[in-house]
Design a protein around this motif. Structure first.
Motif, mmCIF file in Angstrom:
data_model
loop_
_atom_site.group_PDB
_atom_site.id
_atom_site.type_symbol
_atom_site.label_atom_id
_atom_site.label_comp_id
_atom_site.label_asym_id
_atom_site.label_seq_id
_atom_site.Cartn_x
_atom_site.Cartn_y
_atom_site.Cartn_z
ATOM 1 N N LYS A 189 0.846 -1.195 0.000
ATOM 2 C CA LYS A 189 0.000 0.000 0.000
ATOM 3 C C LYS A 189 0.882 1.246 0.000
ATOM 4 O O LYS A 189 1.731 1.417 0.857
ATOM 5 C CB LYS A 189 -0.906 -0.015 1.228
ATOM 6 N N PRO A 190 0.673 2.139 -0.995
ATOM 7 C CA PRO A 190 1.470 3.370 -1.050
ATOM 8 C C PRO A 190 0.960 4.419 -0.075
ATOM 9 O O PRO A 190 -0.134 4.297 0.476
ATOM 10 C CB PRO A 190 1.294 3.839 -2.492
ATOM 11 N N THR A 191 1.744 5.467 0.120
ATOM 12 C CA THR A 191 1.336 6.605 0.933
ATOM 13 C C THR A 191 0.367 7.453 0.122
ATOM 14 O O THR A 191 0.702 7.895 -0.983
ATOM 15 C CB THR A 191 2.567 7.459 1.318
ATOM 16 N N PRO A 192 -0.864 7.655 0.624
ATOM 17 C CA PRO A 192 -1.874 8.404 -0.146
ATOM 18 C C PRO A 192 -1.460 9.856 -0.413
ATOM 19 O O PRO A 192 -0.702 10.447 0.354
ATOM 20 C CB PRO A 192 -3.114 8.366 0.747
ATOM 21 N N ILE A 193 -1.986 10.403 -1.507
ATOM 22 C CA ILE A 193 -1.787 11.805 -1.862
ATOM 23 C C ILE A 193 -3.156 12.484 -1.764
ATOM 24 O O ILE A 193 -4.082 12.086 -2.464
ATOM 25 C CB ILE A 193 -1.260 11.962 -3.303
ATOM 26 N N PRO A 194 -3.291 13.493 -0.911
ATOM 27 C CA PRO A 194 -4.590 14.173 -0.788
ATOM 28 C C PRO A 194 -5.046 14.784 -2.106
ATOM 29 O O PRO A 194 -4.238 15.283 -2.888
ATOM 30 C CB PRO A 194 -4.317 15.277 0.250
ATOM 31 N N ARG A 195 -6.349 14.718 -2.367
ATOM 32 C CA ARG A 195 -7.010 15.321 -3.528
ATOM 33 C C ARG A 195 -6.479 14.820 -4.874
ATOM 34 O O ARG A 195 -6.577 15.514 -5.877
ATOM 35 C CB ARG A 195 -6.932 16.846 -3.456
ATOM 36 N N SER A 196 -5.938 13.620 -4.911
ATOM 37 C CA SER A 196 -5.487 13.060 -6.189
ATOM 38 C C SER A 196 -6.648 12.296 -6.828
ATOM 39 O O SER A 196 -7.599 11.924 -6.149
ATOM 40 C CB SER A 196 -4.292 12.137 -5.979
ATOM 41 N N PRO A 197 -6.584 12.066 -8.151
ATOM 42 C CA PRO A 197 -7.631 11.267 -8.792
ATOM 43 C C PRO A 197 -7.736 9.895 -8.126
ATOM 44 O O PRO A 197 -6.749 9.386 -7.583
ATOM 45 C CB PRO A 197 -7.143 11.137 -10.241
ATOM 46 N N SER A 198 -8.903 9.282 -8.186
ATOM 47 C CA SER A 198 -9.142 8.019 -7.473
ATOM 48 C C SER A 198 -8.224 6.896 -7.933
ATOM 49 O O SER A 198 -7.914 5.996 -7.162
ATOM 50 C CB SER A 198 -10.600 7.592 -7.638
ATOM 51 N N PHE A 199 -7.756 6.923 -9.170
ATOM 52 C CA PHE A 199 -6.878 5.859 -9.664
ATOM 53 C C PHE A 199 -5.418 6.065 -9.268
ATOM 54 O O PHE A 199 -4.596 5.179 -9.446
ATOM 55 C CB PHE A 199 -7.007 5.703 -11.190
ATOM 56 N N VAL A 200 -5.072 7.245 -8.726
ATOM 57 C CA VAL A 200 -3.723 7.480 -8.196
ATOM 58 C C VAL A 200 -3.757 7.051 -6.735
ATOM 59 O O VAL A 200 -4.346 7.716 -5.890
ATOM 60 C CB VAL A 200 -3.299 8.957 -8.336
ATOM 61 N N LEU A 201 -3.153 5.907 -6.454
ATOM 62 C CA LEU A 201 -3.241 5.326 -5.114
ATOM 63 C C LEU A 201 -2.327 6.010 -4.104
ATOM 64 O O LEU A 201 -2.537 5.906 -2.911
ATOM 65 C CB LEU A 201 -2.914 3.839 -5.179
ATOM 66 N N GLY A 202 -1.290 6.678 -4.593
ATOM 67 C CA GLY A 202 -0.341 7.338 -3.707
ATOM 68 C C GLY A 202 1.053 7.266 -4.288
ATOM 69 O O GLY A 202 1.220 7.160 -5.510
ATOM 70 N N VAL A 203 2.047 7.306 -3.398
ATOM 71 C CA VAL A 203 3.444 7.272 -3.828
ATOM 72 C C VAL A 203 4.221 6.268 -2.976
ATOM 73 O O VAL A 203 3.825 5.941 -1.856
ATOM 74 C CB VAL A 203 4.114 8.659 -3.729
ATOM 75 N N ILE A 204 5.335 5.790 -3.546
ATOM 76 C CA ILE A 204 6.281 4.972 -2.798
ATOM 77 C C ILE A 204 7.657 5.613 -2.926
ATOM 78 O O ILE A 204 7.901 6.396 -3.842
ATOM 79 C CB ILE A 204 6.338 3.502 -3.295
ATOM 80 N N ASN A 205 8.533 5.266 -2.005
ATOM 81 C CA ASN A 205 9.921 5.702 -2.062
ATOM 82 C C ASN A 205 10.720 4.567 -2.684
ATOM 83 O O ASN A 205 10.804 3.483 -2.118
ATOM 84 C CB ASN A 205 10.422 6.021 -0.657
ATOM 85 N N LEU A 206 11.288 4.809 -3.851
ATOM 86 C CA LEU A 206 12.072 3.799 -4.553
ATOM 87 C C LEU A 206 13.507 4.295 -4.637
ATOM 88 O O LEU A 206 13.831 5.127 -5.484
ATOM 89 C CB LEU A 206 11.495 3.550 -5.948
ATOM 90 N N ARG A 207 14.331 3.834 -3.713
ATOM 91 C CA ARG A 207 15.734 4.222 -3.653
ATOM 92 C C ARG A 207 15.910 5.745 -3.716
ATOM 93 O O ARG A 207 16.697 6.279 -4.491
ATOM 94 C CB ARG A 207 16.534 3.534 -4.765
ATOM 95 N N GLY A 208 15.114 6.449 -2.916
ATOM 96 C CA GLY A 208 15.225 7.897 -2.814
ATOM 97 C C GLY A 208 14.379 8.670 -3.807
ATOM 98 O O GLY A 208 14.310 9.893 -3.729
#
Length: 171
Positions: free
Chosen positions: A52-71
């Motif tokens: 589960k990624p970190t959610p992004i407020p007010r993003s489109p419903s299909f954008v689940l969030g973000v992950i940290n990939l080697r910085g």
């Protein structure tokens, strides 16, 4: 299936992708709501176990969030939700395909949540045909190609990673 077994399978897929990039493979195929899709294997950075990624407020419903990939902060898009195909369920076979696209002045990376990775395939003598019809997927298609008894829809990485298109066309 335990997470350790699944992790080992993902490691094997990443190794296969790395090996195939140096050979003559063309595409990484994956399942999305029982349909076969593919992306250029040269654009695949890695395949990750679903987390589960970190959610992004007010993003489109299909954008689940973000992950940290080697910085690097990598947005995660659920393609089922983006293309409105099938119900979004996260099963043991669910993976994130991290794609990289090198643009004019920058590299773009994005993770795509898919049901399962299928195979590394070669186009071989099969002709890339233009896409047929009009759907939410059509703007992202390079074309379609036969893979065995199935038809694979080839996705355009540059269009998939076009953040302006994502923000302009939220579903």
């Amino acid at each position: 299936m335990s997470s350790q077994v699944h992790l080992t399978e993902v490691d094997a897929l990443n190794e296969a992708v790395s090996n195939e990039v140096s050979e003559n493979a063309d595409f990484l195929s994956f399942e999305l709501a029982n349909e076969l899709y593919g992306v250029d294997i040269k654009d695949v950075e890695e395949i990750r176990v679903w987390e589960k990624p970190t959610p992004i407020p007010r993003s489109p419903s299909f954008v689940l969030g973000v992950i940290n990939l080697r910085g690097m902060i990598v947005p995660i898009i659920d393609l089922r939700a983006r293309f409105s195909v099938g119900e979004c369920q996260y099963l043991p076979t669910t993976v994130v395909i991290v794609l990289r696209s090198s643009g004019d002045n920058d590299d773009k990376m994005m993770g795509l949540v898919v049901d399962a990775v299928s195979d590394v395939v070669s186009q071989g003598d099969n002709v890339l045909s233009p896409s047929v019809g009009d759907s939410l997927v059509t703007p992202y298609l390079q074309g379609i190609v036969n893979v065995g008894e199935r038809v694979m829809s080839l996705l355009d990485t540059d269009e998939l990673l076009n953040i302006e298109r994502i923000l302009r066309n939220p579903i």
